[in-house]
Design an enzyme around this catalytic site. Structure first.
Site, PDB file in Angstrom:
ATOM      1  N   ARG A 162      38.021  38.814  47.214  1.00 28.43           N
ATOM      2  CA  ARG A 162      37.204  38.695  45.988  1.00 28.43           C
ATOM      3  C   ARG A 162      35.728  38.412  46.329  1.00 28.43           C
ATOM      4  NH1 ARG A 162      41.835  39.785  44.674  1.00 28.43           N
ATOM      5  NH2 ARG A 162      42.869  39.137  42.747  1.00 28.43           N
ATOM      6  N   SER A 229      43.236  35.785  36.547  1.00 24.91           N
ATOM      7  CA  SER A 229      43.289  34.592  37.405  1.00 24.91           C
ATOM      8  C   SER A 229      41.997  33.811  37.236  1.00 24.91           C
ATOM      9  CB  SER A 229      43.403  34.987  38.880  1.00 24.91           C
ATOM     10  OG  SER A 229      44.576  35.700  39.130  1.00 24.91           O
ATOM     11  N   GLU A 329      37.607  31.756  40.203  1.00 22.54           N
ATOM     12  CA  GLU A 329      37.381  33.156  40.514  1.00 22.54           C
ATOM     13  C   GLU A 329      36.493  33.765  39.435  1.00 22.54           C
ATOM     14  OE1 GLU A 329      39.203  37.469  40.811  1.00 22.54           O
ATOM     15  OE2 GLU A 329      40.486  35.974  39.915  1.00 22.54           O
TER      16      GLU A 329
HETATM   17  N1  EPU Z   1      53.734  30.277  41.252  1.00 19.84           N
HETATM   18  C1  EPU Z   1      54.210  29.053  40.848  1.00 19.84           C
HETATM   19  N2  EPU Z   1      54.420  28.848  39.511  1.00 19.84           N
HETATM   20  C2  EPU Z   1      54.230  29.828  38.610  1.00 19.84           C
HETATM   21  C3  EPU Z   1      53.748  31.093  39.030  1.00 19.84           C
HETATM   22  C4  EPU Z   1      53.512  31.297  40.373  1.00 19.84           C
HETATM   23  O1  EPU Z   1      54.420  28.152  41.636  1.00 19.84           O
HETATM   24  O2  EPU Z   1      54.450  29.580  37.417  1.00 19.84           O
HETATM   25  C5  EPU Z   1      53.482  30.499  42.702  1.00 19.84           C
HETATM   26  C6  EPU Z   1      54.671  31.146  43.355  1.00 19.84           C
HETATM   27  O3  EPU Z   1      54.885  30.541  44.590  1.00 19.84           O
HETATM   28  C7  EPU Z   1      54.217  32.578  43.549  1.00 19.84           C
HETATM   29  C8  EPU Z   1      52.756  32.322  43.842  1.00 19.84           C
HETATM   30  O4  EPU Z   1      52.393  31.329  42.899  1.00 19.84           O
HETATM   31  O5  EPU Z   1      54.908  33.141  44.592  1.00 19.84           O
HETATM   32  C9  EPU Z   1      51.832  33.497  43.780  1.00 19.84           C
HETATM   33  O6  EPU Z   1      52.000  34.238  42.613  1.00 19.84           O
HETATM   34  P1  EPU Z   1      51.661  35.808  42.621  1.00 19.84           P
HETATM   35  O7  EPU Z   1      51.835  36.379  43.977  1.00 19.84           O
HETATM   36  O8  EPU Z   1      52.348  36.401  41.470  1.00 19.84           O
HETATM   37  O9  EPU Z   1      50.167  35.948  42.299  1.00 19.84           O
HETATM   38  P2  EPU Z   1      48.897  35.030  42.473  1.00 19.84           P
HETATM   39  O10 EPU Z   1      48.607  34.618  43.867  1.00 19.84           O
HETATM   40  O11 EPU Z   1      49.069  33.970  41.481  1.00 19.84           O
HETATM   41  C10 EPU Z   1      47.235  37.054  42.897  1.00 19.84           C
HETATM   42  C11 EPU Z   1      45.987  37.563  42.265  1.00 19.84           C
HETATM   43  C12 EPU Z   1      46.306  38.316  40.979  1.00 19.84           C
HETATM   44  C13 EPU Z   1      47.244  39.452  41.326  1.00 19.84           C
HETATM   45  C14 EPU Z   1      48.517  38.862  41.959  1.00 19.84           C
HETATM   46  C15 EPU Z   1      49.505  39.928  42.396  1.00 19.84           C
HETATM   47  C16 EPU Z   1      44.259  35.964  42.891  1.00 19.84           C
HETATM   48  C17 EPU Z   1      43.344  34.874  42.433  1.00 19.84           C
HETATM   49  N3  EPU Z   1      45.076  36.456  41.974  1.00 19.84           N
HETATM   50  O12 EPU Z   1      47.757  36.075  41.991  1.00 19.84           O
HETATM   51  O13 EPU Z   1      45.090  38.870  40.500  1.00 19.84           O
HETATM   52  O14 EPU Z   1      47.595  40.199  40.172  1.00 19.84           O
HETATM   53  O15 EPU Z   1      48.136  38.109  43.127  1.00 19.84           O
HETATM   54  O16 EPU Z   1      49.094  40.506  43.584  1.00 19.84           O
HETATM   55  O17 EPU Z   1      44.201  36.351  44.055  1.00 19.84           O
HETATM   56  C18 EPU Z   1      43.252  38.441  39.017  1.00 19.84           C
HETATM   57  O18 EPU Z   1      42.531  38.441  40.012  1.00 19.84           O
HETATM   58  O19 EPU Z   1      42.795  38.268  37.850  1.00 19.84           O
HETATM   59  C19 EPU Z   1      44.683  38.636  39.185  1.00 19.84           C
HETATM   60  C20 EPU Z   1      45.527  38.580  38.161  1.00 19.84           C
END
Ligand code: EPU
Length: 333
Positions: A162, A229, A329
């Site tokens: 990002r 996010s 972000e």
């Molecule tokens: N998790 C929890 N509780 C919850 C939800 C998630 O503990 O209620 C934990 C879990 O361990 C899960 C982890 O969070 O495995 C990560 O979740 P996920 O891989 O779904 O996504 P993220 O890291 O939360 C990132 C991007 C998203 C993108 C997703 C999918 C960032 C800041 N965000 O989110 O991007 O869609 O991966 O690849 O890097 C955005 O930038 O607006 C965005 C939505």
């Protein structure tokens, strides 16, 4: 060209914050952009895209610029690697749908990400193991300082998580078009957890699967205002990771990804969840139940103050419990 003074920005940001700018200018072509008399505009001048990664913290005293340059040019559809030039004002997901429709590989994992092409290239959007930098060959810009066009190779864009040279430059460069390279040769990217079992037969099939996943986790932008996010996933040292593990509930496994170089990325969603923030409210703003990384305008009438207070509480609580500093972000304007 659209030019309006005292412009209402509520339909120009997906958080649906009520804010106004002194002046709003929308140009439809590179020629229109070059013809703008920047010296005469209220300052500061700030360029936005689809407004899907922004929080207006109040009225903006200067000029908001917006690109409506909308074209998609396929240099040669017969090549294995198809170069595509895309205007900065094209809606990102419309482009992904079109590329998938042509059977072209590369963008499908980035389906349903809100926003426009120019802003996508500024912030290096990413999801499901792919970032837009993986598709970019070059970026064409207008240099606001030198008042002339310029081009950058993907290397010169200095992309990171990002991050980019465009973000660092403080708005010096206005992106007018992006040169992408997409592939006729099948290239499914299904390593990201959660994508196991997805039909890899076409980019369209993967797009459908990604859309289905995103719809279960993220708020529908038609119904609920948000900016996706809200925080970045923090990257911490091994020593700090030990501290996180010590602070976690007994017996819990801390989700994490070890990066090249040994630093560790911990999901901000997990840290926020562990602090009990799911569904937490502050005025009209709330932490989204299904994905605590997202702050939503739950009532439709949340104020910037509500969002900022919720942000402050989350950062302070996560820091107190885990010793980890979360960084937004979402760009605050
Ligand atoms: N998790 C929890 N509780 C919850 C939800 C998630 O503990 O209620 C934990 C879990 O361990 C899960 C982890 O969070 O495995 C990560 O979740 P996920 O891989 O779904 O996504 P993220 O890291 O939360 C990132 C991007 C998203 C993108 C997703 C999918 C960032 C800041 N965000 O989110 O991007 O869609 O991966 O690849 O890097 C955005 O930038 O607006 C965005 C939505």
């Amino acid at each position: 060209m659209l030019k309006e003074y005292n412009f209402d920005l509520s339909s120009r940001n997906t958080f649906r914050m009520k804010a106004r700018c002194a002046c709003f200018v929308e140009y439809g072509s590179v020629d229109e952009l070059y013809s703008i008399d920047f010296d005469s505009l209220p300052k500061p001048v700030k360029h936005i895209g689809g407004g899907s990664n922004l929080l207006f913290t109040g009225d903006f005293p200067g000029t908001i610029l917006h690109s409506a340059i909308k074209y998609v040019k396929y240099v040669d559809l017969g090549l294995d690697e198809v170069p595509v030039v895309v205007g900065s004002g094209v809606v990102w997901d419309d482009l992904v749908a079109e590329l998938c429709g042509h059977g072209l590989w590369g963008a499908e994992n980035l389906s349903l990400i809100p926003g426009e092409v120019g802003a996508a290239a500024v912030q290096n959007i990413g999801a499901y193991g792919v970032e837009i930098k993986d598709l970019i060959s070059g970026v064409s810009c207008f240099d606001l300082q030198e008042k002339k066009p310029c081009k950058f190779s993907v290397g010169e864009c200095a992309y990171g998580y990002r991050e980019s040279m465009f973000k660092e430059s403080g708005g010096r460069y206005i992106i007018t078009s992006v040169l992408l390279r997409v592939s006729r040769v099948p290239r499914p990217r299904l390593e990201y957890k959660g994508l196991a079992g997805v039909d890899p037969s076409s980019p369209g099939a993967i797009r459908d699967a990604i859309i289905a996943i995103r719809r279960t986790k993220l708020p529908d932008p038609e119904e609920t205002g948000s900016a996706g996010s809200f925080f970045k996933n923090p990257v911490i040292t091994a020593a700090d990771f030990v501290r996180v593990c010590d602070a976690a509930a007994p017996g819990s496994i801390v989700p994490h990804y070890v990066l090249d170089g040994g630093m560790i990325k911990v999901p901000a969603a997990w840290l926020i969840d562990q602090c009990g923030f799911k569904g937490e409210k502050e005025g009209g703003a709330a932490v989204y139940e299904k994905q605590p990384l997202v702050i939503v305008n739950a009532t439709g009438s949340a104020t910037p103050g509500d969002v900022l207070e919720l942000e402050r509480r989350i950062i302070a609580t996560v820091h107190e419990k885990f010793g980890v500093e979360l960084h937004p972000e979402v760009e605050h304007i």
